[in-house]
Design an enzyme around this catalytic site. Structure first.
Site, PDB file in Angstrom:
ATOM      1  N   ILE B 104       0.824  -1.215   0.000  1.00  0.00           N
ATOM      2  CA  ILE B 104       0.000   0.000   0.000  1.00  0.00           C
ATOM      3  C   ILE B 104       0.856   1.262   0.000  1.00  0.00           C
ATOM      4  CG2 ILE B 104      -0.302  -0.014   2.519  1.00  0.00           C
ATOM      5  CD1 ILE B 104      -2.768   1.270  -0.233  1.00  0.00           C
ATOM      6  N   GLU B 162      -7.827  -2.303   5.187  1.00  0.00           N
ATOM      7  CA  GLU B 162      -7.684  -2.947   6.502  1.00  0.00           C
ATOM      8  C   GLU B 162      -6.516  -3.912   6.518  1.00  0.00           C
ATOM      9  OE1 GLU B 162      -8.063  -6.311   5.891  1.00  0.00           O
ATOM     10  OE2 GLU B 162      -8.698  -5.635   3.894  1.00  0.00           O
ATOM     11  N   GLY B 304      -5.834  -6.915   0.427  1.00  0.00           N
ATOM     12  CA  GLY B 304      -6.329  -5.963   1.414  1.00  0.00           C
ATOM     13  C   GLY B 304      -5.398  -4.768   1.499  1.00  0.00           C
ATOM     14  N   GLU B 305      -5.304  -4.150   2.700  1.00  0.00           N
ATOM     15  CA  GLU B 305      -4.434  -2.969   2.936  1.00  0.00           C
ATOM     16  C   GLU B 305      -4.932  -1.735   2.195  1.00  0.00           C
ATOM     17  OE1 GLU B 305      -0.382  -3.618   1.743  1.00  0.00           O
ATOM     18  OE2 GLU B 305      -0.105  -5.353   3.032  1.00  0.00           O
ATOM     19  N   GLY B 306      -6.100  -1.791   1.551  1.00  0.00           N
ATOM     20  CA  GLY B 306      -6.512  -0.692   0.681  1.00  0.00           C
ATOM     21  C   GLY B 306      -5.782  -0.702  -0.651  1.00  0.00           C
TER      22      GLY B 306
END
Lengths: 338, 338
Positions: B104, B162, B304-306
């Site tokens: 990210i 997240e 994930g992680e945006g």
């Protein structure tokens, strides 16, 4: 400038292609496996980093110089009413590119890419392919050479695009000659032709196919008889990029059809090319399937100009940035799976 | 900081949502129609410009400040072996975010976005939802409030993400409670669990569903009983963005599940949110269908992680740049269709 003395010389160049670097691709895969993420969890971003490395022959791919080349041409077949826009729009849009007012200007800027527009003899449209080959051999080879010479060897990624009122008709005719089926399989609405115009367009394509059926065994003759100068230039640029070790982003329907003869000459000829998007133009899905190309984006776009090719550049930048910039599990002191 | 005194106060806030601006959207549509391109030919880029304008309530949408908020939480349910990674990885990855080594970090930089990571009481995992509600009411409301308060009113676009080992289990349980079906419908491999682990994960979800079935009539209770702090914070941030007039990019499976209770409370509650991508996580397709969300990208990602939310930001920048920067037919002296 590049010159191809005759069709045989061009064909020979199209058959003599360098491979990508398996070694560079392997280095990328090994590094992907130890970066701080579950294995494979960046999906296509990981595949893109590997693809760039393979065709740049660099273990760490880079995108320092990204070029967008937009070729423009005019088409004799427009006299048959295959587009709702007059052919005059081609030169007007080239002026719009020059003054920065077109979609591709905005998208190239977001992409951090350098845009160059190359008009090809717009005052002299190609012949109407229902009456004669669109181009004479010398004319075709010259257009291929212009495209070939336009590619900078310093470029890290080449986005290809086109502008030319009437050129979805030419593209559909090429697709039909290469992969079978007629106007009803390949013709779409282009810039937005109405139902009657679409019927005309299909008939025009079928007439062109009937006239030039004798040349269907030779993909380059198909491009010459049914294509256009901007399509020939895209073919030349795609070839040059392969020779220089430059990955290519193809734009949409016209761009894909322009490069397709290369894949008919040699099945792996487009392995250094990625398809930016699935166009909303009707024939594109069948063309991507015939060429086994997997578009990156499906945004219902159908503008051309290299707009989708430039649009996806930041996705490739993200792939490169993740590959180069992420920490490994060891570097970040993150526990790997138990 | 935002506070919600009790569940009723939060529910009331979730039911009292502002609409977008039809007027701003109409201005965008009118301008799209006269820009130098065939009508509709920029496809989803045109729809994105209109969507941004509607939810920013601005006739000319802008993306000057793009924020990425990544919330991190830990999950008691990890003790049951639902992830191949130990729960310690959550805090280690937060450190990796801080030092710039995660995916990210790289993707947010390409996107021109500001990344902020907000860990939520990582030393105290939520309760194992097979034994008790994951969170007590005050704990849940506090996590929602943290997410709500983290949203800057100056932001033009909010990307949500997240990190939390075990949180695909929580997300699957929420999806099951909201939309029916059990662990076998909603559980995927998350960070890459093996076959035996996937069976365990399904059983754990089913056990959680059985324990908390009494609360399924109230979406917020579902989020409290089966979710996690980072999911609650995403719910709060999504709500705050709506209240502030900020369009939202949701990331993947966990993020979608975290926001889903809002849509169960009020069907139009996620109209200001766009789904960045279709995750490779097994339950995501069904969840997008249940929520009628249309992902922008399908890249087989599941990190994930945006990461996917930030990845698509440049596509929105292109939409905004085209809308603001293109010339009209009249300005460029380009003939419109005859």
């Amino acid at each position: 400038m590049t010159q191809f003395s005759d069709l045989d010389a061009l064909r020979a160049a199209c058959l003599n292609l360098p491979s990508g670097s398996d070694a560079a691709a392997a280095v990328v895969r090994e590094r992907q496996a130890i970066l701080t993420k579950p294995a494979g969890s960046l999906g296509r971003l990981e595949a893109l980093a590997e693809w760039l490395a393979r065709w740049q022959s660099r273990p760490t791919p880079r995108l320092d110089q990204v070029d967008v080349l937009v070729f423009a041409g005019n088409h004799g077949v427009t006299h048959q009413g295959v587009s709702p826009y007059p052919a005059s729009v081609t030169v007007q849009m080239v002026a719009n590119f020059a003054s920065g007012g077109a979609a591709i200007n905005q998208i190239a800027e977001v992409a951090g890419a350098i845009l160059r527009v190359i008009p090809l003899d717009l005052d002299n449209p190609t012949q109407d392919f229902t009456q004669a080959p669109a181009m004479a051999q010398a004319e075709f080879l010259h257009a291929v050479a212009i495209g070939h010479s336009a590619v900078s060897a310093d470029c890290d990624l080449l986005c290809l695009g086109e502008m030319g009122i009437g050129n979805t008709t030419a593209a559909a005719a090429i697709a039909a000659a290469l992969f079978g089926g007629g106007g009803s399989r390949w013709a779409g609405r282009g810039t937005g032709i109405d139902d009657a115009g679409l019927e005309r367009k299909r008939s025009v394509i079928d007439a062109g196919l009937a006239r030039h059926a004798a040349c269907f065994g030779e993909p380059l003759l198909i491009a010459m008889a049914l294509g256009g100068r901007e399509l020939a230039a895209i073919l030349g640029a795609t070839l040059a990029a392969r020779q220089h070790g430059i990955p290519v982003l193809l734009d949409g329907f016209v761009c894909t059809a322009a490069a397709a003869p290369l894949a008919r000459l040699r099945p792996d000829a487009l392995d250094h090319a990625m398809l930016a998007h699935l166009s909303a133009e009707a024939g594109h899905r069948a063309l991507t399937e015939a060429l086994a190309l997997h578009p990156l984006l499906d945004f219902g776009m159908r503008l051309g100009e290299g707009s989708a090719a430039a649009l996806v550049v930041p996705l490739l930048r993200a792939a490169v940035a993740c590959h180069a910039g992420m920490a490994t599990f060891a570097e970040a002191l993150v526990d790997n799976r138990g």
